[in-house]
Design an enzyme around this catalytic site. Structure first.
Site, PDB file in Angstrom:
ATOM      1  CG  ASP A 162      -1.752   1.278   1.301  1.00  0.00           C
ATOM      2  OD1 ASP A 162      -2.937   0.765   0.804  1.00  0.00           O
ATOM      3  OD2 ASP A 162      -1.629   2.273   1.617  1.00  0.00           O
ATOM      4  CB  ILE A 163       1.077   4.027  -2.127  1.00  0.00           C
ATOM      5  CG1 ILE A 163       1.365   3.374  -3.625  1.00  0.00           C
ATOM      6  CG2 ILE A 163       1.951   5.571  -2.469  1.00  0.00           C
ATOM      7  CD1 ILE A 163       1.018   4.094  -4.823  1.00  0.00           C
TER       8      ILE A 163
ATOM      9  CG  ASN B  28      -4.949  11.209  -4.957  1.00  0.00           C
ATOM     10  OD1 ASN B  28      -4.208  11.127  -5.953  1.00  0.00           O
ATOM     11  ND2 ASN B  28      -5.559   9.916  -4.781  1.00  0.00           N
TER      12      ASN B  28
ATOM     13  CG  HIS C 268      -7.843  12.124  -8.078  1.00  0.00           C
ATOM     14  ND1 HIS C 268      -7.798  10.918  -7.698  1.00  0.00           N
ATOM     15  CD2 HIS C 268      -8.331  12.986  -7.249  1.00  0.00           C
ATOM     16  CE1 HIS C 268      -8.422  10.966  -6.663  1.00  0.00           C
ATOM     17  NE2 HIS C 268      -8.869  12.226  -6.066  1.00  0.00           N
TER      18      HIS C 268
ATOM     19  CG  ASP D 249      -4.765   8.976 -12.081  1.00  0.00           C
ATOM     20  OD1 ASP D 249      -5.041   8.361 -11.012  1.00  0.00           O
ATOM     21  OD2 ASP D 249      -5.597   9.251 -12.949  1.00  0.00           O
TER      22      ASP D 249
ATOM     23  CD  GLU E 283      -4.433   4.077  -1.279  1.00  0.00           C
ATOM     24  OE1 GLU E 283      -4.724   4.307  -0.148  1.00  0.00           O
ATOM     25  OE2 GLU E 283      -5.446   4.336  -2.162  1.00  0.00           O
TER      26      GLU E 283
ATOM     27  NE  ARG F  83      14.581  -7.609  -5.799  1.00  0.00           N
ATOM     28  CZ  ARG F  83      14.697  -8.808  -5.591  1.00  0.00           C
ATOM     29  NH1 ARG F  83      15.412  -9.231  -4.579  1.00  0.00           N
ATOM     30  NH2 ARG F  83      13.702  -9.624  -5.884  1.00  0.00           N
TER      31      ARG F  83
END
Length: 355
Positions: free
Chosen positions: A213-214, A221, A226, A230, A256, A276
């Protein structure tokens, strides 16, 4: 990375709201459910929204799947039915060709029998026998070879047409299973792959499910809009894909959130792969080359569980999700492997995904 810079501070993080709503209602956070709630949330299909709302807060998975089949299964069925009709038609034509070929060979066999009868007859001279045999065999062989050549050509054409139908089906499946923004697998493809993990139980101990998850994506955003979000999503997908083995399955599962299915690796190796990916993204520049605005650093939180630690795909997903939550709760930008102790301390404060 060249991205737009227009702030849109008031735009809500739709994916976080949908995910939170699902979890608040006790709906399993699997991709096909997300697809339902996403369509209902954006209001593109009012009938779907009403049918989903009518289920209330006690919706069963069977009820959700029934709605999903009703609203998302029809288009796919039409494509498959059309391809099926084409294949049936081509196969029918091919069978007719083969039957014609069989009839031709039977006629040829009959002519050979007649020739043999004439050769064996004691009523004809040697010259008559040879002349008759040569005439019959020449005509029969010529006709059969011509017909055979025509049949081969027609069979080849039918085969090419059936191959084209197969290619069309393959292309449809590729498009249907690809996320249009990131060009990696989408929720539908992930759902299918996740369900197949336990088909071969012998490989489960060396199969891992990673959920990523970012971090702070809502803030990105809200701050930059957006269009920037994106492009960041697309870049994150590229970084993930570039830092895992080619045979790893990588998907965007919603908003995300990403998933990686790794086969043939131990837990230690999966952890190294996650690190990594995380390090590569952390050091990737996210900057607008035209304006100089820096959107980074962009980081990932990752959680994973080995398939041998779960009984089925649903439990595997849930445990990987718990590990991801713990990575978020521990400060983000880190990797966590699921451990039994996490269950005791785990409280479903899914609001963390909105911060």
């Amino acid at each position: 990375m060249n991205t737009a810079t227009t702030p849109k501070a008031q735009i809500p993080d739709i994916s976080a709201q949908i995910t939170y709503a699902m979890r608040s209602m006790g709906v399993a956070p699997i991709p096909r459910n997300y697809e339902l709630f996403y369509e209902a949330y954006i209001g593109s299909n009012p009938t779907l929204t009403r049918d989903l709302a009518a289920l209330g807060s006690k919706a069963t998975q069977d009820e959700l799947d029934e709605i999903g089949q009703q609203y998302f299964g029809n288009h796919q069925n039409r494509v498959v039915e059309s391809a099926h009709s084409k294949i049936v038609s081509e196969l029918d034509g091919l069978l007719r060709l083969l039957k014609q070929e069989q009839t031709s060979l039977e006629s040829y066999n009959k002519l050979l029998g007649e020739t043999y009868t004439r050769i064996s007859s004691k009523n004809n001279t040697s010259a008559d026998i040879l002349r008759s045999a040569i005439t019959l065999l020449s005509e029969a062989t010529g006709d059969t070879m011509a017909h055979g050549s025509q049949t081969v050509e027609q069979v080849s054409q039918k085969s090419q047409e059936m191959d084209q139908v197969r290619k069309e089906l393959d292309e449809y499946k590729r498009i249907a299973n690809t996320d249009s923004l990131t060009r990696i697998a989408n929720r539908r493809a992930f759902d299918e792959r996740l369900a197949s993990i336990y088909n071969a139980t012998s490989s489960a101990p060396l199969t891992g499910l990673v959920l990523a998850d970012i971090d702070n994506f809502k803030k990105i955003n809200d701050t930059y809009g957006h269009p920037v979000g994106d492009k960041i999503l697309a870049t994150v997908a590229t970084v993930i894909r570039a830092n895992v083995r080619k045979d790893c399955f990588v998907a965007r599962t919603g908003g995300e959130e990403f998933a990686i299915i790794v086969e043939g690796h131990s837990a230690e190796e999966v952890n190294l792969m996650c690190e990594r990916v995380r390090t590569a993204l952390e050091t990737t520049p996210f900057k607008n080359s035209r304006t100089g605005v820096n959107y980074g650093p962009i980081t990932l939180s990752l959680g994973f569980c080995m398939a041998g630690e779960a009984e089925d795909p649903g439990e595997l997903y849930a445990k990987s999700d718990i590990a991801l939550y713990c990575a978020k709760n521990a400060g983000r930008n880190r990797t966590k492997i699921f451990e039994d102790g996490m269950k005791k301390d785990f409280t479903k404060s899914w609001l963390i995904y909105k911060r």
